[in-house]
Design a protein around this motif. Sequence first.
Motif, mmCIF file in Angstrom:
data_model
loop_
_atom_site.group_PDB
_atom_site.id
_atom_site.type_symbol
_atom_site.label_atom_id
_atom_site.label_comp_id
_atom_site.label_asym_id
_atom_site.label_seq_id
_atom_site.Cartn_x
_atom_site.Cartn_y
_atom_site.Cartn_z
ATOM 1 N N MET A 187 0.914 -1.057 -0.081
ATOM 2 C CA MET A 187 -0.049 -0.001 -0.037
ATOM 3 C C MET A 187 0.772 1.069 0.018
ATOM 4 O O MET A 187 0.317 2.307 -0.668
ATOM 5 C CB MET A 187 -0.993 -0.234 1.210
ATOM 6 N N ALA A 188 2.017 1.090 0.705
ATOM 7 C CA ALA A 188 2.986 2.432 0.746
ATOM 8 C C ALA A 188 3.381 2.449 -0.735
ATOM 9 O O ALA A 188 3.475 4.015 -1.077
ATOM 10 C CB ALA A 188 4.161 2.219 1.690
ATOM 11 N N GLU A 189 3.966 1.442 -1.273
ATOM 12 C CA GLU A 189 4.422 1.565 -2.712
ATOM 13 C C GLU A 189 3.238 2.326 -3.614
ATOM 14 O O GLU A 189 3.646 2.988 -4.581
ATOM 15 C CB GLU A 189 4.862 0.423 -3.165
ATOM 16 N N THR A 190 1.829 1.850 -3.528
ATOM 17 C CA THR A 190 0.931 2.163 -4.404
ATOM 18 C C THR A 190 0.801 3.897 -4.149
ATOM 19 O O THR A 190 0.518 4.563 -5.162
ATOM 20 C CB THR A 190 -0.432 1.619 -3.883
ATOM 21 N N VAL B 181 10.980 3.094 2.394
ATOM 22 C CA VAL B 181 9.928 2.146 2.397
ATOM 23 C C VAL B 181 10.382 0.831 2.282
ATOM 24 O O VAL B 181 10.136 -0.317 2.769
ATOM 25 C CB VAL B 181 8.605 2.578 1.328
ATOM 26 N N LEU B 182 11.350 0.677 0.925
ATOM 27 C CA LEU B 182 11.868 -0.698 0.738
ATOM 28 C C LEU B 182 13.052 -1.059 1.854
ATOM 29 O O LEU B 182 12.868 -2.359 2.197
ATOM 30 C CB LEU B 182 12.972 -0.484 -0.671
ATOM 31 N N LEU C 164 11.009 -4.227 3.759
ATOM 32 C CA LEU C 164 11.564 -5.458 3.055
ATOM 33 C C LEU C 164 13.045 -5.844 3.467
ATOM 34 O O LEU C 164 13.521 -6.693 3.087
ATOM 35 C CB LEU C 164 11.014 -5.446 1.788
ATOM 36 N N GLN C 165 13.819 -4.796 4.175
ATOM 37 C CA GLN C 165 15.059 -4.700 4.429
ATOM 38 C C GLN C 165 16.012 -4.969 3.213
ATOM 39 O O GLN C 165 16.798 -5.640 3.330
ATOM 40 C CB GLN C 165 15.399 -5.954 5.397
#
Length: 420
Positions: free
Chosen positions: A97-100, A317-318, A322-323
Amino acid sequence: MTAQASQRSSVPGRLSLLMGPGLLIAVGYMDPGNWATGIAAGAQFGYKLLFMVVLSSLAAMLLQTLALRLGVVTGQDLAQTSRLRYPRPVTFAHWAMAETAIVATDIAEVLGAALAFKLLFNLPLSIGILLTAISTLIILGIKGAANGRVQRIVLTLVTIIVMCFAVELALITVDTNKLLQGFVPSLDTLAEPGALFIAVGIIGATVMPHNLYLHSALARPPGRLNDDVQVRQSLRSGSHDTIRALSIAAAVQVAILLVAATVFHESGNTGISGIEQAHQLLTPLTGVALSAVLFALALLASGQSATLTGTLAGQVVLEGFLQLRVPLWKQRIATRLLAIVPALWAILWLGDRAVGDLLVFSQVVLSIQLPFAVYPLIRFTNDKTLMGDFAISLPVALMAWLIFLLIGVANLWLVASVIL
């Protein structure tokens, strides 16, 4: 410096000595998506939706200071804290959702900058979109070579936006009585046809979810602050920086709506559907050719300056969820391609008229994504086991939850109105 401290400072270390985190965050609140919603609001409803801009800006100030608090006190950003406290499926969903939200923001930047190229140089929108992609690579190239130089460029772009709208306001005559009435909240106004859609767009354009992730990362100190006095000083200075910067962004948003309300709505041009149409009518309605040039110049500065915010937010965010540590240029190219493809498709398939609707729609998408960033932010900053003595007070928590509730209700209301 330990490896952990180095990791914490990787994103804040990209900031300049000339730019505080607050101003960098404020850049995202001046992007072309704000233009689309502000113009639509002013042209269709005059001064009536001014209260939505003000309330959204105040909500943004509160939520951004919460993001600041989380980063300063814990040394972790919002994405990292979510990864550590939520199950993996929930973490992955939040990342998606953050990537969206970041892609939706990038679409607005691409379309806005491409439209500015068209207005200034009479280039087709498709060419403008490609030029926007190239300009992004140039900015990233400069950034790699001289970090401080890019920060000065961004500061210059923000200054251009503010000065252009200051001149625009000087060229028009605002109705003071209607202006003051517009600051008074009105449910009757929101009940008017089309008002709710634009109001939700204003929320999405003002309180931007990716900025909450970014601000919490930028606020992290190079090392953990163990002294409560130092923490309080950092919180105080950071809050002042945030409020000052977002006040500038709010003034720009108000100015956009005022120009649209005064020039278009008051002259009976309530059907203005996009930025390009607004630009075409500025000169004949104001009688000053300079107004259209300043409008386009500010739009170009808006689209280019917001690029840096999206770049850093994507990396935060990445890394947080997701580290994954991806070089800025790779991350930026991937995100921009995800924005360019739908933007080009819309222009080639639907024509130039699709720009305005797509810009407003991108802001509605941001508003719908917003609760999924706001909810964990409030939970974390209200958690004494995480924040200790720096957990937010009950009045602040109640106000934050009220903002969350109002955003959720507005989104549900919008979805119900579309379905029914």
